[in-house]
Design a protein around this motif. Sequence first.
Motif, PDB file in Angstrom:
ATOM      1  N   LYS A  46       0.809  -1.307   0.001  1.00  0.00           N
ATOM      2  CA  LYS A  46      -0.068  -0.041   0.012  1.00  0.00           C
ATOM      3  C   LYS A  46       0.828   1.262   0.144  1.00  0.00           C
ATOM      4  CE  LYS A  46      -3.594   1.009   2.543  1.00  0.00           C
ATOM      5  NZ  LYS A  46      -4.906   1.231   2.061  1.00  0.00           N
ATOM      6  N   ARG A  48       2.018   2.352   2.872  1.00  0.00           N
ATOM      7  CA  ARG A  48       1.327   2.964   4.068  1.00  0.00           C
ATOM      8  C   ARG A  48       2.237   2.973   5.066  1.00  0.00           C
ATOM      9  NH1 ARG A  48      -4.701   2.093   6.047  1.00  0.00           N
ATOM     10  NH2 ARG A  48      -4.457   1.163   8.178  1.00  0.00           N
ATOM     11  N   SER A 133      -8.373  -1.073   3.554  1.00  0.00           N
ATOM     12  CA  SER A 133      -8.648  -0.810   2.127  1.00  0.00           C
ATOM     13  C   SER A 133      -7.634  -1.436   1.042  1.00  0.00           C
ATOM     14  CB  SER A 133      -9.283   0.348   2.082  1.00  0.00           C
ATOM     15  OG  SER A 133      -8.370   1.459   2.193  1.00  0.00           O
ATOM     16  N   ASN A 135      -6.212  -0.117  -1.559  1.00  0.00           N
ATOM     17  CA  ASN A 135      -5.778   1.007  -2.488  1.00  0.00           C
ATOM     18  C   ASN A 135      -4.392   1.353  -1.914  1.00  0.00           C
ATOM     19  OD1 ASN A 135      -7.823   2.077   0.080  1.00  0.00           O
ATOM     20  ND2 ASN A 135      -6.337   3.289  -0.591  1.00  0.00           N
ATOM     21  N   SER A 141     -10.581   4.487  -2.546  1.00  0.00           N
ATOM     22  CA  SER A 141     -10.617   3.062  -2.056  1.00  0.00           C
ATOM     23  C   SER A 141     -11.251   2.252  -3.158  1.00  0.00           C
ATOM     24  CB  SER A 141     -11.559   2.789  -0.846  1.00  0.00           C
ATOM     25  OG  SER A 141     -10.943   3.732   0.448  1.00  0.00           O
ATOM     26  N   GLU A 174     -16.318   3.062   3.580  1.00  0.00           N
ATOM     27  CA  GLU A 174     -15.595   2.289   4.645  1.00  0.00           C
ATOM     28  C   GLU A 174     -16.646   2.158   6.000  1.00  0.00           C
ATOM     29  OE1 GLU A 174     -14.414   4.723   3.206  1.00  0.00           O
ATOM     30  OE2 GLU A 174     -12.488   4.109   2.242  1.00  0.00           O
ATOM     31  N   HIS A 222      -7.117  12.441   2.011  1.00  0.00           N
ATOM     32  CA  HIS A 222      -7.422  10.953   1.695  1.00  0.00           C
ATOM     33  C   HIS A 222      -8.307  10.824   0.690  1.00  0.00           C
ATOM     34  CE1 HIS A 222      -6.570   7.556   4.488  1.00  0.00           C
ATOM     35  NE2 HIS A 222      -7.438   6.921   3.782  1.00  0.00           N
TER      36      HIS A 222
HETATM   37 MG    MG Z   1      -8.204   3.126   3.938  1.00  0.00          MG
END
Ligand code: MG
Length: 317
Positions: A46, A48, A133, A135, A141, A174, A222
């Motif tokens: 991700k 992330r 998620s 993405n 997402s 979400e 986001h």
């Molecule tokens: Mg997310």
Amino acid sequence: MISTDVDLAVERLRAGGLVALPTETVYGLAADARQPDAVARIFAVKGRPTSHPLIVHLADADQIDSWAHDIPAAARTLAAAAWPGPLTMLLQRADDVDDSVTGGRSTIGLRVPSHPIALAVVRGLGGGVAAPSANRFGRVSPTTARHVLADIGDRLDPERDLILDGGPCEVGVESTIVDLTVSPPQVLRAGAITAEVIERLTGDVLGDVSGPSRAAGMLASHYAPNCTVDLTPDRSTAVARLEAHRAAGLRAALIDRTDDLVVAAQRLYGDLRAADTAGVDVLVVVLPPAAGLGHAIRDRLTKAAVGPDPGPTNRVG
Ligand code: MG
Ligand code: TXA
């Protein structure tokens, strides 16, 4: 890499692979929550930050006790009423939960998804499934298997990982995140289970969410497409903005789904992605009223309108 084989998905999770799977909200990128190396790959794929904790998906509310302690009565009530379904509860984490899942926090997010494929995978694994998620970090997402493939397909390993196709997601935004480690509880992310419903079920008046946000989905930017998102309060303003953008030589499009908020939520991320695919410069969107599901849609649109975060964490490949 796209498949409908649930048994194969369970096998891949057991072997430490990643499985993108449909839930009723959005597609998740799943790993066995008890395998830190597999969980670490979620963050790598991700792009992330590892400090952003993951939600652990369970097959049944009885499993809460394996993942959390000091569980308040309100959590049992909410689990009985809203699970399986689009509600994530933050609780005090159990001692043996790996730091890779919680980002080292003392709390854990838990939910029982209602999508039959997600449930079948979690049941088949027989344990917790960690899944954000599916993405790239900060971006829109996914609500179809094709969205997942387009976003992160090139970062998955066809020999170890899998994308499970369960069709388009029913809810489209979400899960609601409610923090039950504070009193009164607070909603940190709006979703299909509204604050009003939570208040009615628990008998609590929910607290104000103030101060530094504790959920990563609460970042200012986001859910961002590449195009600029221009938010408007009503249709006539939107039409005027559309004409102004076009007059300025921009490729502009308009979305107004305020007549049906269930459909607006279902289509929200697909609409943002379609605008990018079509090469739109500016997407003019009519905001739904701030009530019920409208809160969740407004939240996502407001963050999408901030645009892609230019910071280094978003520059992944
Ligand atoms: Mg997310
Ligand atoms: O509907 C959903 O919740 C989807 C599907 C796949 O279940 N999952 C999802 O996960 O949206 P994710 O990671 O994209 O968003 C979860 C948010 C993140 O902002 C994360 O930081 C926050 O929840 N979160 C998770 N556990 C937390 C914790 N213990 N404390 C604070 N925030 C937490």
